[in-house]
Scaffold this active site. Structure first.
Site, PDB file in Angstrom:
ATOM      1  N   PRO A  11      11.736  31.088 -19.540  1.00 19.81           N
ATOM      2  CA  PRO A  11      10.932  30.052 -20.383  1.00 19.81           C
ATOM      3  C   PRO A  11       9.926  29.418 -19.666  1.00 19.81           C
ATOM      4  O   PRO A  11       9.941  28.961 -18.538  1.00 19.81           O
ATOM      5  CB  PRO A  11      12.117  28.966 -20.912  1.00 19.81           C
ATOM      6  CG  PRO A  11      12.995  29.283 -20.028  1.00 19.81           C
ATOM      7  CD  PRO A  11      13.130  30.510 -19.407  1.00 19.81           C
ATOM      8  N   ASN A  12       8.586  29.247 -20.438  1.00 19.86           N
ATOM      9  CA  ASN A  12       7.506  28.443 -19.960  1.00 19.86           C
ATOM     10  C   ASN A  12       6.878  29.098 -18.917  1.00 19.86           C
ATOM     11  O   ASN A  12       5.555  28.649 -18.557  1.00 19.86           O
ATOM     12  CB  ASN A  12       7.882  27.080 -19.601  1.00 19.86           C
ATOM     13  CG  ASN A  12       8.671  26.128 -20.722  1.00 19.86           C
ATOM     14  OD1 ASN A  12       8.156  26.080 -21.619  1.00 19.86           O
ATOM     15  ND2 ASN A  12      10.035  25.841 -20.368  1.00 19.86           N
ATOM     16  N   ARG A  19       0.276  24.974 -17.135  1.00 20.97           N
ATOM     17  CA  ARG A  19       1.264  23.776 -17.005  1.00 20.97           C
ATOM     18  C   ARG A  19       1.436  23.153 -15.731  1.00 20.97           C
ATOM     19  O   ARG A  19       1.483  24.073 -14.682  1.00 20.97           O
ATOM     20  CB  ARG A  19       2.363  24.092 -17.857  1.00 20.97           C
ATOM     21  CG  ARG A  19       3.487  24.981 -16.880  1.00 20.97           C
ATOM     22  CD  ARG A  19       4.895  24.590 -17.297  1.00 20.97           C
ATOM     23  NE  ARG A  19       5.724  25.888 -16.568  1.00 20.97           N
ATOM     24  CZ  ARG A  19       7.078  25.918 -16.370  1.00 20.97           C
ATOM     25  NH1 ARG A  19       7.545  24.850 -16.719  1.00 20.97           N
ATOM     26  NH2 ARG A  19       7.295  26.695 -15.731  1.00 20.97           N
ATOM     27  N   TYR A  24       2.922  24.414  -9.918  1.00 24.41           N
ATOM     28  CA  TYR A  24       2.869  25.946 -10.154  1.00 24.41           C
ATOM     29  C   TYR A  24       1.609  26.631  -9.919  1.00 24.41           C
ATOM     30  O   TYR A  24       1.675  27.903  -9.941  1.00 24.41           O
ATOM     31  CB  TYR A  24       3.353  26.184 -11.466  1.00 24.41           C
ATOM     32  CG  TYR A  24       4.722  25.599 -12.052  1.00 24.41           C
ATOM     33  CD1 TYR A  24       5.850  26.147 -11.301  1.00 24.41           C
ATOM     34  CD2 TYR A  24       4.954  24.684 -12.915  1.00 24.41           C
ATOM     35  CE1 TYR A  24       7.128  25.648 -11.433  1.00 24.41           C
ATOM     36  CE2 TYR A  24       6.354  24.031 -12.973  1.00 24.41           C
ATOM     37  CZ  TYR A  24       7.409  24.663 -12.474  1.00 24.41           C
ATOM     38  OH  TYR A  24       8.452  24.173 -12.826  1.00 24.41           O
ATOM     39  N   ASN A  75      12.534  35.471 -12.132  1.00 23.66           N
ATOM     40  CA  ASN A  75      12.361  34.106 -12.164  1.00 23.66           C
ATOM     41  C   ASN A  75      12.959  33.748 -13.435  1.00 23.66           C
ATOM     42  O   ASN A  75      12.156  33.717 -14.409  1.00 23.66           O
ATOM     43  CB  ASN A  75      11.014  33.754 -11.975  1.00 23.66           C
ATOM     44  CG  ASN A  75      10.583  32.212 -12.141  1.00 23.66           C
ATOM     45  OD1 ASN A  75      11.520  31.436 -12.236  1.00 23.66           O
ATOM     46  ND2 ASN A  75       9.494  31.881 -11.673  1.00 23.66           N
ATOM     47  N   ALA A  78      13.992  27.580 -16.290  1.00 23.52           N
ATOM     48  CA  ALA A  78      14.877  26.633 -16.536  1.00 23.52           C
ATOM     49  C   ALA A  78      16.401  27.053 -16.654  1.00 23.52           C
ATOM     50  O   ALA A  78      17.267  26.532 -16.411  1.00 23.52           O
ATOM     51  CB  ALA A  78      14.539  25.574 -17.485  1.00 23.52           C
ATOM     52  N   GLU A  99      15.852  36.609  -6.517  1.00 24.66           N
ATOM     53  CA  GLU A  99      15.520  35.384  -7.315  1.00 24.66           C
ATOM     54  C   GLU A  99      14.346  34.863  -6.872  1.00 24.66           C
ATOM     55  O   GLU A  99      14.089  34.747  -5.591  1.00 24.66           O
ATOM     56  CB  GLU A  99      16.636  34.490  -7.508  1.00 24.66           C
ATOM     57  CG  GLU A  99      16.567  33.159  -8.018  1.00 24.66           C
ATOM     58  CD  GLU A  99      17.665  32.298  -7.991  1.00 24.66           C
ATOM     59  OE1 GLU A  99      18.819  32.557  -7.244  1.00 24.66           O
ATOM     60  OE2 GLU A  99      17.460  31.007  -8.186  1.00 24.66           O
ATOM     61  N   HIS A 101      11.213  31.614  -7.344  1.00 31.28           N
ATOM     62  CA  HIS A 101      10.999  30.367  -7.829  1.00 31.28           C
ATOM     63  C   HIS A 101       9.582  30.102  -7.302  1.00 31.28           C
ATOM     64  O   HIS A 101       9.208  30.076  -5.860  1.00 31.28           O
ATOM     65  CB  HIS A 101      12.030  29.291  -7.545  1.00 31.28           C
ATOM     66  CG  HIS A 101      13.219  29.409  -8.260  1.00 31.28           C
ATOM     67  ND1 HIS A 101      13.261  29.411  -9.462  1.00 31.28           N
ATOM     68  CD2 HIS A 101      14.290  29.811  -7.686  1.00 31.28           C
ATOM     69  CE1 HIS A 101      14.652  29.837  -9.826  1.00 31.28           C
ATOM     70  NE2 HIS A 101      15.237  30.125  -8.638  1.00 31.28           N
ATOM     71  N   ARG A 108      12.647  19.292  -5.066  1.00 28.26           N
ATOM     72  CA  ARG A 108      12.499  18.414  -6.661  1.00 28.26           C
ATOM     73  C   ARG A 108      13.808  18.009  -7.041  1.00 28.26           C
ATOM     74  O   ARG A 108      14.640  17.499  -6.358  1.00 28.26           O
ATOM     75  CB  ARG A 108      12.038  19.738  -7.673  1.00 28.26           C
ATOM     76  CG  ARG A 108      10.629  20.447  -6.841  1.00 28.26           C
ATOM     77  CD  ARG A 108      10.061  21.398  -8.003  1.00 28.26           C
ATOM     78  NE  ARG A 108       9.668  20.783  -9.309  1.00 28.26           N
ATOM     79  CZ  ARG A 108       9.439  21.553 -10.424  1.00 28.26           C
ATOM     80  NH1 ARG A 108       9.537  22.760 -10.367  1.00 28.26           N
ATOM     81  NH2 ARG A 108       9.229  20.868 -11.539  1.00 28.26           N
TER      82      ARG A 108
HETATM   83  C1  DQA Z   1      10.819  27.483 -11.827  1.00 30.29           C
HETATM   84  C2  DQA Z   1      11.615  26.417 -11.152  1.00 30.29           C
HETATM   85  C3  DQA Z   1      12.493  25.697 -12.456  1.00 30.29           C
HETATM   86  O1  DQA Z   1      13.176  24.631 -11.979  1.00 30.29           O
HETATM   87  C4  DQA Z   1      11.711  25.471 -13.465  1.00 30.29           C
HETATM   88  O2  DQA Z   1      12.462  25.242 -14.538  1.00 30.29           O
HETATM   89  C5  DQA Z   1      10.687  26.380 -13.876  1.00 30.29           C
HETATM   90  C6  DQA Z   1       9.906  27.383 -12.896  1.00 30.29           C
HETATM   91  C7  DQA Z   1       9.805  28.034 -10.289  1.00 30.29           C
HETATM   92  O3  DQA Z   1       9.276  29.041 -10.726  1.00 30.29           O
HETATM   93  O4  DQA Z   1       9.452  27.130  -9.626  1.00 30.29           O
HETATM   94  O5  DQA Z   1      10.315  26.777 -15.011  1.00 30.29           O
HETATM   95  O6  DQA Z   1      11.677  28.574 -11.722  1.00 30.29           O
END
Ligand code: DQA
Length: 149
Positions: A11-12, A19, A24, A75, A78, A99, A101, A108
């Site tokens: 998500p996102n 964002r 990011y 990735n 959240a 995985e 990020h 964080r």
């Molecule tokens: C993320 C880190 C997560 O905590 C966050 O919710 C994201 C992006 C990252 O790529 O740094 O949406 O996975």
């Protein structure tokens, strides 16, 4: 053996580049996909690249990967910190899982320090920006080439 890798985004991540660019970066997910496709071709990997804001879609792609893919780069956004269901799906996948990020989650908020997916992942990359995707793909290529010989 299959040389197909899945790159899955939670998500996102569709808002990447828009964002919180201070966290990011300014690259979009389309930029990341293009970079992954170029690299995958160099690594002789086929690629499926997906993003969804819906947990079930990510689970369905992991199930699909069970049938056709040699490895998964994920990735989970959240869902990393909440989803036992994604962990269960990954536990049903036999190949390597990396995985990724973009941000350094350990620098964080405390709620980002725990990852359900890390209980399954063979490797975790955090805080290397979008470069993490390419490094993860290189690792999948390496591990699956080793498995093929
Ligand atoms: C993320 C880190 C997560 O905590 C966050 O919710 C994201 C992006 C990252 O790529 O740094 O949406 O996975």
């Amino acid at each position: 053996m299959s040389r197909l890798a899945f790159v899955l985004n939670g998500p996102n991540l569709n808002l990447l580049g828009k964002r919180q660019p201070h966290i990011y970066g300014s690259e979009t997910l389309a930029d990341v996909e293009a970079d992954c496709r170029t690299l995958a071709a160099d690594l002789c990997l086929d690629l499926r690249f997906h993003q969804s804001n819906r947990e079930y879609e990510i689970i369905d792609w992991i199930h699909e990967a069970r049938e056709v893919a040699c490895g998964i780069v994920i990735n989970p956004g959240a869902f990393t910190h909440t989803s036992v269901a994604i962990l269960d799906a990954l536990n049903a996948f036999d190949g390597p899982v990396i995985e990724v990020h973009i941000s350094n989650v350990h620098k964080r908020e405390a709620f980002r320090h725990h990852s359900y997916v890390s209980l399954r992942a063979d490797g975790v990359i955090a805080g290397l920006g979008t470069q993490g995707y390419g490094l993860a793909l290189r690792r999948i290529a390496h591990l699956t080439a080793a498995a093929a010989t």
